[in-house]
Design an enzyme around this catalytic site. Structure first.
Site, mmCIF file in Angstrom:
data_model
loop_
_atom_site.group_PDB
_atom_site.id
_atom_site.type_symbol
_atom_site.label_atom_id
_atom_site.label_comp_id
_atom_site.label_asym_id
_atom_site.label_seq_id
_atom_site.Cartn_x
_atom_site.Cartn_y
_atom_site.Cartn_z
ATOM 1 C CE LYS A 10 25.685 -10.229 15.449
ATOM 2 N NZ LYS A 10 25.075 -9.039 16.087
ATOM 3 C CE1 TYR A 50 20.201 -11.913 15.245
ATOM 4 C CE2 TYR A 50 21.002 -11.652 12.999
ATOM 5 C CZ TYR A 50 21.238 -11.653 14.368
ATOM 6 O OH TYR A 50 22.511 -11.422 14.849
ATOM 7 C CG ASN A 123 26.546 -6.550 18.340
ATOM 8 O OD1 ASN A 123 26.678 -7.331 17.406
ATOM 9 N ND2 ASN A 123 25.420 -6.421 19.005
ATOM 10 C CG HIS A 126 23.828 -14.630 17.455
ATOM 11 N ND1 HIS A 126 22.678 -13.987 17.840
ATOM 12 C CD2 HIS A 126 23.625 -15.958 17.687
ATOM 13 C CE1 HIS A 126 21.797 -14.896 18.261
ATOM 14 N NE2 HIS A 126 22.354 -16.101 18.178
ATOM 15 C CD GLU A 137 20.042 -18.531 18.315
ATOM 16 O OE1 GLU A 137 19.384 -17.486 18.382
ATOM 17 O OE2 GLU A 137 21.174 -18.654 18.835
HETATM 18 O O1 CDP Z 1 22.684 -9.888 19.885
HETATM 19 P P1 CDP Z 1 21.855 -9.645 21.126
HETATM 20 O O2 CDP Z 1 21.122 -10.874 21.596
HETATM 21 O O3 CDP Z 1 22.662 -9.015 22.210
HETATM 22 O O4 CDP Z 1 20.743 -8.537 20.745
HETATM 23 P P2 CDP Z 1 19.289 -8.712 20.090
HETATM 24 O O5 CDP Z 1 18.381 -7.778 20.801
HETATM 25 O O6 CDP Z 1 18.894 -10.134 20.003
HETATM 26 O O7 CDP Z 1 19.494 -8.106 18.623
HETATM 27 C C1 CDP Z 1 20.127 -8.864 17.606
HETATM 28 C C2 CDP Z 1 21.101 -7.967 16.879
HETATM 29 O O8 CDP Z 1 20.377 -6.931 16.206
HETATM 30 C C3 CDP Z 1 22.097 -7.208 17.762
HETATM 31 O O9 CDP Z 1 23.218 -7.983 18.129
HETATM 32 C C4 CDP Z 1 22.476 -6.042 16.876
HETATM 33 O O10 CDP Z 1 23.465 -6.399 15.920
HETATM 34 C C5 CDP Z 1 21.153 -5.761 16.139
HETATM 35 N N1 CDP Z 1 20.394 -4.635 16.742
HETATM 36 C C6 CDP Z 1 20.410 -3.395 16.104
HETATM 37 O O11 CDP Z 1 21.041 -3.255 15.067
HETATM 38 N N2 CDP Z 1 19.705 -2.337 16.622
HETATM 39 C C7 CDP Z 1 19.002 -2.471 17.767
HETATM 40 N N3 CDP Z 1 18.322 -1.430 18.258
HETATM 41 C C8 CDP Z 1 18.978 -3.721 18.428
HETATM 42 C C9 CDP Z 1 19.694 -4.795 17.891
HETATM 43 MG MG MG Z 2 19.506 -11.948 20.819
#
Ligand code: CDP
Ligand code: MG
Length: 159
Positions: A10, A50, A123, A126, A137
């Protein structure tokens, strides 16, 4: 058992200059880079990538973060690639991601902080969460002609 998964470094990872360090973790695990490019996506594309999160309270911040600069998009290939890559990347929140994972070693953001500020959790990475997500994707980010098949030295030791 051989799978492909979509990984993004990212904008926070690109801007911090740790593309090489992140990439080397995947390379050392023996994963093959099937495709890779630097791309700056817009809001429309972010909504496609997303789509599962559009209605979530954190979406606005997430869209701002993912469109604020270029990302490295790549397709990695290997045995159980989706699961293996998620293990290397670690859980979503860097605060609780264990050491040894990319998110645990290179970041320390918390939901407590980002929810209060109305920003996305930074973080770095992705990674597709399931095989189905990976297939969708990869189709979204890459055309077949941008994905390559070649032999790595790992294949002699793994397959
Ligand atoms: O990336 P990952 O699959 O681990 O998490 P996700 O639940 O699919 O969420 C996508 C992205 O949204 C995360 O990697 C975070 O950057 C963001 N996110 C956030 O900003 N706040 C949250 N409460 C959950 C996710
Ligand atoms: Mg995810």
């Amino acid at each position: 058992m051989i799978e492909r998964s979509l990984i993004l470094i990212k904008p926070d990872g690109v801007e911090r200059g740790i593309i090489g360090e992140i990439l080397s973790r995947f390379e050392k695990a023996g994963l093959k880079i099937a495709g890779m490019r630097l791309v700056h996506i817009d809001e429309k594309f972010a909504k496609k990538h997303y789509k599962a999160h559009i209605d979530k309270p954190f979406y606005k911040g997430l869209e701002k973060m993912i469109t604020e600069g270029p990302v490295v998009a790549m397709v990695l290939e290997g045995l159980h690639a989706v699961e293996i890559i998620r293990k290397i990347v670690g859980p979503t929140e860097p605060r609780t991601a264990p050491p040894g994972t990319i998110r645990g070693d290179y970041a320390h953001h918390s939901y407590e902080y980002t929810d209060k500020k109305g920003i996305a959790v930074k973080n770095l990475i992705h990674a597709s969460g399931t095989k189905k997500e990976a297939d969708e994707e990869i189709k979204l980010w890459f055309s077949e002609s941008d994905l390559f098949d070649y032999e790595t030295v790992h294949e002699r030791h793994v397959f």
